[in-house]
Scaffold this motif. Structure first.
Motif: not given
Length: 368
Positions: A273-285
């Protein structure tokens, strides 16, 4: 000392959830408990944990709740006795038959899975939990058939109804037992929620402040205790959908990515969750593939409120929640969380594409 609550399962989740709530209720003078804990797996490597549960063990509660940092240790004293089905089956039968009023269980993602030994007339350790429960109910009926309440806490939709159906299947041919199961056994649907990130040794756990034990109301329901985390609700459907298809689905989505990338075992959820790309992908999904199902079900507002809370819980800076732990029993979790969400979406009339979730289902189907 008699023990009116019999619990199947020794997981750290139970230690920081029901066992803790009952301990706090007992400390307040409520006439509940104590608990007899039964290890149903027969795993000899967990003998130390089993013995460590009796007397007192710690639960560290750490996190942020309503903007306030919480870090406290709670001593749990609700467990009076421990047994193992593999070593103490006769004692389990005796306790179930004579003392038990409420049965709790959390036997893991595979605990309900049918086993070859389930059809045997006598006890076999390799039996599934429902088969062992069927034998115990038969013994209780033979001893007089006092009413009893069964409260599974496994993360299965309508878990009480599912367990009842399986026990009825196993009781076929025994009319008296079927009548007892239908008339004098109260089968309770419930949903539990708390992130319990790591065990303490020999017993105990680390957990977030948030906790919920939602219990579906029905005639003759007996609450195990009165506690702020224990809520009686008319229907679990809305809570189940949010819990299973946002929080749990989000966990499994992260675990699937970690498995696909062959990430190190040391990675924590909060690291991801500290990785912006991971959070962005999770939010998008969540927004593009899950939200349409909730909108179709008339729950868009509830979804929009639940997602930020879920992401905050994932990012809890105090919990060492290993993604490797979440990845255990991955196939079953994909079936119960991701595939079930896609089925639920279709039932609500949501026909929007779900490429990410569909790819996870297809990829893991190929691995089985």
């Amino acid at each position: 000392m008699t023990s009116p609550i019999l619990q199947f399962g020794t997981s750290r989740f139970l230690q920081a959830h029901a066992d803790l709530f009952l301990s706090q209720a007992m400390a307040q003078g409520q006439d509940v408990g104590p608990i007899t804990v039964v290890q149903s797996s027969g795993d000899a490597t967990r003998a130390t944990r089993l013995s460590g549960l009796v007397g007192a063990y710690p639960v560290r509660v750490e996190g942020v709740q309503n903007g306030t940092e919480i870090r406290q240790t709670i001593t749990v004293t609700s467990i009076a006795r421990t047994l193992s089905t593999a070593l103490n089956w006769a004692d389990v039968v005796q306790t179930f038959t004579n003392d038990t009023k409420i049965v709790l269980s959390n036997t893991g993602d595979s605990g309900f899975t049918p086993q070859p030994a389930d059809s045997a007339d006598s006890f076999d350790q390799s039996m599934s939990y429902p088969a062992k429960l069927t034998l115990l109910l038969r013994a209780r009926l033979a001893a007089g058939g006092a009413p009893i309440q069964i409260m599974p806490m496994e993360l299965i939709v309508d878990n009480g109804a599912v367990l009842k159906r399986r026990v009825l299947e196993l009781a076929q041919g025994d009319a008296a037992l079927i009548r007892y199961i239908e008339q004098d056994v109260i089968w309770v649907n419930s949903l539990v929620d708390r992130i319990v990130s790591q065990p303490l040794e020999p017993a105990g756990a680390v957990a977030e402040p948030y906790a919920l034990w939602a219990i579906e109301d029905q005639p003759r329901l007996t609450l195990p205790c009165v506690h702020p985390a224990v809520q009686v609700v008319k229907s679990l459907a809305q809570i189940e959908a949010l819990k299973l298809f946002v929080l749990n689905l989000g966990h499994t989505y992260l675990a699937d990515n970690w498995l696909a990338q062959q990430g190190p075992d040391s990675i924590l959820v909060r690291d991801l969750m500290a990785d912006p790309d991971t959070v962005a992908a999770l939010r998008t999904m969540l927004q593009t593939e899950v939200r349409p199902a909730f909108a179709a079900a008339g729950l868009a507002t509830e979804f929009d409120a639940y997602v930020p809370t879920t992401l905050d819980r994932f990012a809890n800076p105090f919990l060492d929640h290993r993604i490797a732990d979440i990845a255990q029993n991955h196939q079953q979790k994909i079936t119960r969380r991701i595939a079930a969400m896609c089925d639920w979406a279709a039932e609500q009339g949501d026909t929007s594409p779900k490429p990410t979730l569909s790819a996870i289902i297809a990829r893991n189907k190929d691995l089985t």
